[in-house]
Structure formats: structure tokens, C-alpha cells
Design an enzyme around this catalytic site. Structure first.
Site, PDB file in Angstrom:
ATOM      1  N   ASP A   1       0.673  -1.423   0.148  1.00  0.00           N
ATOM      2  CA  ASP A   1      -0.188   0.478   0.296  1.00  0.00           C
ATOM      3  C   ASP A   1       0.412   1.043  -0.240  1.00  0.00           C
ATOM      4  O   ASP A   1       2.299   1.084   0.843  1.00  0.00           O
ATOM      5  CB  ASP A   1      -0.721   0.187   1.808  1.00  0.00           C
ATOM      6  CG  ASP A   1      -1.843  -1.181   1.517  1.00  0.00           C
ATOM      7  OD1 ASP A   1      -2.421  -1.813   0.428  1.00  0.00           O
ATOM      8  OD2 ASP A   1      -1.905  -1.307   2.178  1.00  0.00           O
TER       9      ASP A   1
ATOM     10  N   TYR B   1       6.943  -9.219   8.032  1.00  0.00           N
ATOM     11  CA  TYR B   1       6.274  -7.325   8.182  1.00  0.00           C
ATOM     12  C   TYR B   1       6.651  -6.840   9.963  1.00  0.00           C
ATOM     13  O   TYR B   1       6.852  -7.507  11.188  1.00  0.00           O
ATOM     14  CB  TYR B   1       4.728  -6.879   8.417  1.00  0.00           C
ATOM     15  CG  TYR B   1       4.283  -7.287   6.768  1.00  0.00           C
ATOM     16  CD1 TYR B   1       4.483  -6.349   5.552  1.00  0.00           C
ATOM     17  CD2 TYR B   1       4.337  -9.013   6.816  1.00  0.00           C
ATOM     18  CE1 TYR B   1       3.806  -6.751   5.084  1.00  0.00           C
ATOM     19  CE2 TYR B   1       3.628  -9.052   5.105  1.00  0.00           C
ATOM     20  CZ  TYR B   1       3.293  -8.101   4.770  1.00  0.00           C
ATOM     21  OH  TYR B   1       2.918  -8.457   2.735  1.00  0.00           O
TER      22      TYR B   1
ATOM     23  N   ASP C   1      -6.546   1.402   8.418  1.00  0.00           N
ATOM     24  CA  ASP C   1      -5.211   1.639   8.610  1.00  0.00           C
ATOM     25  C   ASP C   1      -5.758   3.492   9.124  1.00  0.00           C
ATOM     26  O   ASP C   1      -6.449   4.193   9.049  1.00  0.00           O
ATOM     27  CB  ASP C   1      -4.213   1.784   7.654  1.00  0.00           C
ATOM     28  CG  ASP C   1      -4.651   2.528   6.035  1.00  0.00           C
ATOM     29  OD1 ASP C   1      -5.633   3.717   6.172  1.00  0.00           O
ATOM     30  OD2 ASP C   1      -3.908   2.281   5.064  1.00  0.00           O
TER      31      ASP C   1
ATOM     32  N   ARG D   1      -3.865  -5.087   7.584  1.00  0.00           N
ATOM     33  CA  ARG D   1      -4.739  -4.250   8.213  1.00  0.00           C
ATOM     34  C   ARG D   1      -5.446  -4.471   8.615  1.00  0.00           C
ATOM     35  O   ARG D   1      -6.296  -4.570   9.106  1.00  0.00           O
ATOM     36  CB  ARG D   1      -4.934  -3.149   6.524  1.00  0.00           C
ATOM     37  CG  ARG D   1      -4.020  -1.994   6.536  1.00  0.00           C
ATOM     38  CD  ARG D   1      -4.942  -1.605   5.511  1.00  0.00           C
ATOM     39  NE  ARG D   1      -4.643  -2.256   4.263  1.00  0.00           N
ATOM     40  CZ  ARG D   1      -5.252  -1.963   3.194  1.00  0.00           C
ATOM     41  NH1 ARG D   1      -6.335  -1.111   3.673  1.00  0.00           N
ATOM     42  NH2 ARG D   1      -5.385  -2.404   2.190  1.00  0.00           N
TER      43      ARG D   1
END
Length: 244
Positions: free
Chosen positions: A55, A83, A97, A188
Site C-alpha cells: 500500500d 512485517y 489504517d 491491516r
């Protein structure tokens, strides 16, 4: 860097191989691919693609395939990923987010013990609902396009694999997580689901991908530090996929 595989058999090989780019916050993954393509223009028309979307809000490892490497990008997409993220536990948002509209729920601040218990329950093969603002196709259209038009689609759940999810640091309202996961996992969604489990809500305040298969942030080049002209000498060979 190691030289990319020579697929042409000529004295001036066309570029072919992988480039690990450290994407900054802001550009889309396709914008990063376009930046790489511009730096290859002296070699004529060269196929370029990426192995897994990040993203615009996210930073970190974006694997770009050049030439023959584009045929192997499905293997990159399917590789294990790592991550780091900061989850804001003060609200849900429409985008899961910090860029979305907030929806706050009055609830007690969770303890680190409750957070760890919730994270333990989210490991393994789990059912996950992708964010409405995502590239998943619904009826042939991208979900995020429908959501932007004010008609967020009902997202079909999917089974994803989360190998490890741990709290690295907690200082209200942010809990920092380290995550190892498989293909198709939305970080997310993890932030949102953690907020559901704990009560007060949750969304990604920041997100960074630190590794994709054999590619990691130590061997990635910041997007704005790429040479103005890229050639075979800047690419990693196709065989790197066999090293993971």
C-alpha cells in the site's frame, strides 16, 4: 551486486533478474515499478513487474522482476513474508489504517497480557476478511474502487497462514507487532481483528515489510537511491529463488 542471468546469449545481454527496492511511504507499488522501468529505458522495451503489492502507506521490501524474472513473480508472491507494524488501539477506521475515517468505541485499555493472549489466538491457519479498501476483485471490480464510491463491498473471507505474531513493544495506544505470514495475508486485517478481540478498535498506524522469501531490507535499495541507469550488473539472478 551479482549479475543477472544472461538470457539472450549476446554480447550485450538485455537486463534480466530481480531488484529488491525499499519503497518509501507515499508512492504506490506500480509507481515504484514505473521508476525502475524508466531507469531501464536505454535497453529498449523490457518487461517489468512486482511480486506483491505494498500500500502507499506501507514501506519496505518490494521485489521487482525484470525481463525473464517476471515469469517467476508468482513464486515471489507465494513466498513467506515478514512485517513490522504499529497498531493504534484507539479506533477502527474505514480503511483499517490511519488514513480512513475513525470510529471510536469506549472500552478499557487492554493490558499486555490480554494483547498477547489475543495474538496467540490469531496464529496458524485462520480465516481472515480482507479490508474493503484492497485490490481484491469483487464482481470483476477492485474492492477499493467500490469503497471509494461509497459502496464498500461485502468481502469474502479467506484462509491465510500466520506463522508468528508477537508484540515487540507496547506503549498506549500503540502496540508494535512482528509478523511472519504467508500469501494473501493482510496486516491491516490483523490490526482490525486485534481491535475486535480487545474491544477498543484497531488500525495500522504504520507498516513495514522487512522480507519476502530470500529478499530482505538489508539487500534492498531505497527507491530514491537507485542509479539513474540500471543494467544487468544491478540485478540479482533468477537462481536466488532457489536459495530460500
Amino acid at each position: 551486486m551479482r549479475r543477472g542471468d544472461n538470457q539472450s546469449g549476446t554480447s550485450a545481454p538485455r537486463p534480466s533478474g530481480f531488484l529488491a527496492v525499499d519503497k518509501p511511504e507515499g508512492p504506490s507499488s506500480m509507481a515504484a515499478v514505473a521508476a525502475v522501468r524508466r531507469r531501464l529505458r536505454s535497453h529498449g522495451k523490457v518487461r517489468v513487474g512486482h511480486g506483491g503489492t505494498l500500500d502507499p502507506l506501507a514501506t519496505g521490501v518490494l521485489v521487482v522482476g525484470v525481463g525473464a524474472a517476471t515469469r517467476l513473480l508468482e513464486r515471489v508472491v507465494g513466498a513467506a513474508k515478514r512485517y513490522e507494524t504499529g497498531v493504534d488501539l484507539t479506533a477502527f477506521t474505514t480503511t483499517d489504517d490511519r488514513e480512513g475515517e475513525r470510529r471510536e468505541i469506549r472500552a478499557e485499555r487492554p493490558s499486555i497480557e490480554r494483547i498477547r493472549a489475543a495474538l496467540d489466538a490469531m496464529q496458524g491457519e485462520v480465516i481472515q476478511v480482507p479490508p474493503a479498501f484492497s485490490a481484491v476483485k469483487i464482481g470483476g471490480r477492485r474492492a477499493y474502487r467500490l469503497a471509494r464510491q461509497g459502496a464498500p463491498p461485502e468481502m469474502p473471507p479467506r484462509v491465510v497462514r500466520i506463522d508468528r505474531i508477537e508484540s515487540a513493544r507496547y506503549e498506549w495506544p500503540i502496540v508494535e507487532l512482528a509478523i511472519d505470514c504467508g500469501k494473501g495475508t493482510y496486516i491491516r486485517s490483523i490490526a482490525r481483528d486485534l481491535g475486535v478481540a480487545l474491544g477498543p478498535g484497531g488500525h495500522c498506524a504504520w507498516l513495514r515489510r522487512t522480507a519476502v522469501g530470500p529478499f530482505d531490507q538489508r539487500t534492498s535499495t531505497p527507491l530514491d537511491a537507485l542509479p539513474e541507469v540500471l543494467g544487468p550488473e544491478h540485478l540479482l539472478p533468477l537462481s536466488i529463488l532457489d536459495e530460500s
